[in-house]
Design a protein around this motif. Structure first.
Motif, PDB file in Angstrom:
ATOM      1  N   GLU A   1       0.835  -1.206   0.000  1.00  0.00           N
ATOM      2  CA  GLU A   1       0.000   0.000   0.000  1.00  0.00           C
ATOM      3  C   GLU A   1       0.874   1.262   0.000  1.00  0.00           C
ATOM      4  O   GLU A   1       0.623   2.222  -0.728  1.00  0.00           O
ATOM      5  N   SER A   2       1.912   1.247   0.812  1.00  0.00           N
ATOM      6  CA  SER A   2       2.830   2.376   0.869  1.00  0.00           C
ATOM      7  C   SER A   2       3.529   2.582  -0.472  1.00  0.00           C
ATOM      8  O   SER A   2       3.699   3.716  -0.935  1.00  0.00           O
TER       9      SER A   2
ATOM     10  N   HIS B   1       2.369   1.850  -3.429  1.00  0.00           N
ATOM     11  CA  HIS B   1       1.412   2.452  -4.367  1.00  0.00           C
ATOM     12  C   HIS B   1       1.238   3.946  -4.105  1.00  0.00           C
ATOM     13  O   HIS B   1       1.099   4.739  -5.029  1.00  0.00           O
ATOM     14  N   THR B   2       1.242   4.332  -2.841  1.00  0.00           N
ATOM     15  CA  THR B   2       0.968   5.726  -2.487  1.00  0.00           C
ATOM     16  C   THR B   2       2.200   6.617  -2.660  1.00  0.00           C
ATOM     17  O   THR B   2       2.093   7.744  -3.162  1.00  0.00           O
ATOM     18  N   HIS B   3       3.356   6.117  -2.238  1.00  0.00           N
ATOM     19  CA  HIS B   3       4.548   6.974  -2.144  1.00  0.00           C
ATOM     20  C   HIS B   3       5.710   6.528  -3.033  1.00  0.00           C
ATOM     21  O   HIS B   3       6.746   7.183  -3.040  1.00  0.00           O
TER      22      HIS B   3
ATOM     23  N   HIS C   1       8.862   6.233   3.343  1.00  0.00           N
ATOM     24  CA  HIS C   1       7.540   5.643   3.610  1.00  0.00           C
ATOM     25  C   HIS C   1       7.556   4.125   3.431  1.00  0.00           C
ATOM     26  O   HIS C   1       7.033   3.382   4.263  1.00  0.00           O
TER      27      HIS C   1
END
Ligand SMILES: [Zn+2]
Length: 268
Positions: free
Chosen positions: A169-170, A172-174, A180
């Protein structure tokens, strides 16, 4: 006494990044102590097909999971590791805990891990379902870890699958370059450490033999994302560390769809 298996799935983990960051001391120690193999995931490098391959011992053509929608899948004919361990020996107790619903939630599009309601009623099979897609994996992974540490410590099921998705998830986001992603890896490493401690204390106090196994379904491109055929997206691995027993004598090179057979052979 048969070996008990704890398979830990860490979604979207670039092992090299984890080790180089210094934030994954448990993963690093288990890699150094255990059997280590690298393998290459088939394209598309998506979680649905990837975990379906790793958990059912099937190629993409066999399980027919093409993406994360699971439309037209063949999973009812491709039983998962926990189910196969039970069919192999019907005294086997199994446990699964995951925050990505398609892996475990019978209401959703999968699940990859079969529900086996009769074995749940007989207390031979337990499934912890959480929804990290809605509530975020930082929170949900911590709940999965609590439940899994408790289950492994108190009940010590024979074959276990525990899944973490905070790092993915991290990513994908950052993206996977920067703090991160390795922060998330650090959190997951702490869960793996607690699970390792739980298994180690059972091995010491009860004389049980455990195999702790770690793998991932895909990596990420640097800016975050996966699905295609770059080396960094396709790279996966298996760490298999014996606790209270020797490491497995597996071939150095094998395919992702061979993992289930190797694990079942440890319980033969
Ligand atoms: Zn994934």
């Amino acid at each position: 006494m048969k070996t008990k298996i704890l398979l830990i799935g860490i979604d979207g983990l670039i092992l090299r990044t984890a080790i180089d960051s210094g934030r994954a001391p448990t993963l690093t120690a288990l890699k150094d102590a255990g059997h280590f193999s690298e393998f290459t995931m088939a394209v598309p490098t998506l979680s649905g097909p990837g975990w379906s391959t790793l958990l059912t011992g099937s190629t993409h053509a066999e399980h027919a999971v093409k993406d994360n929608n699971f439309n037209g899948h063949n999973l009812l004919h491709r039983p998962d590791l926990l189910s196969r361990a039970f069919y192999q020996d019907q005294s086997t107790t199994t446990f699964a805990a995951a925050g990505w619903p398609p892996l475990v939630d019978p209401v959703g599009v999968g699940p990859v891990i079969h529900e086996r309601r009769e074995q749940q009623r007989a207390e031979r099979h337990r499934v912890i379902v959480r929804d990290g897609e809605t509530y975020g994996y930082k929170l949900i992974d911590s709940e999965i870890a609590e439940a899994a540490v408790y289950a492994v410590s108190k009940a010590g099921p024979d074959v276990n699958f525990v899944y973490f998705c905070d790092a993915d998830e991290s990513g994908h986001t950052h993206g996977v370059v920067g703090e991160h992603y390795v922060d998330a890896i650090g959190r997951i490493d702490s869960y793996v450490s607690r699970l390792h401690a739980a298994v180690t204390s059972r091995a010491k106090e009860l004389g049980e033999e455990w195999l702790m196994v770690l793998t991932t379904d895909h990596g990420h491109v640097d800016e975050g994302g996966h699905g295609y055929g770059s080396d960094q997206e396709r790279a996966s691995f298996v760490i298999a560390a014996g606790v209270g027993r020797a490491n497995p004598t597996w071939p150095e090179q094998f395919e992702p769809e061979n993992l289930v057979e190797l694990l079942l052979a440890e319980r033969a």
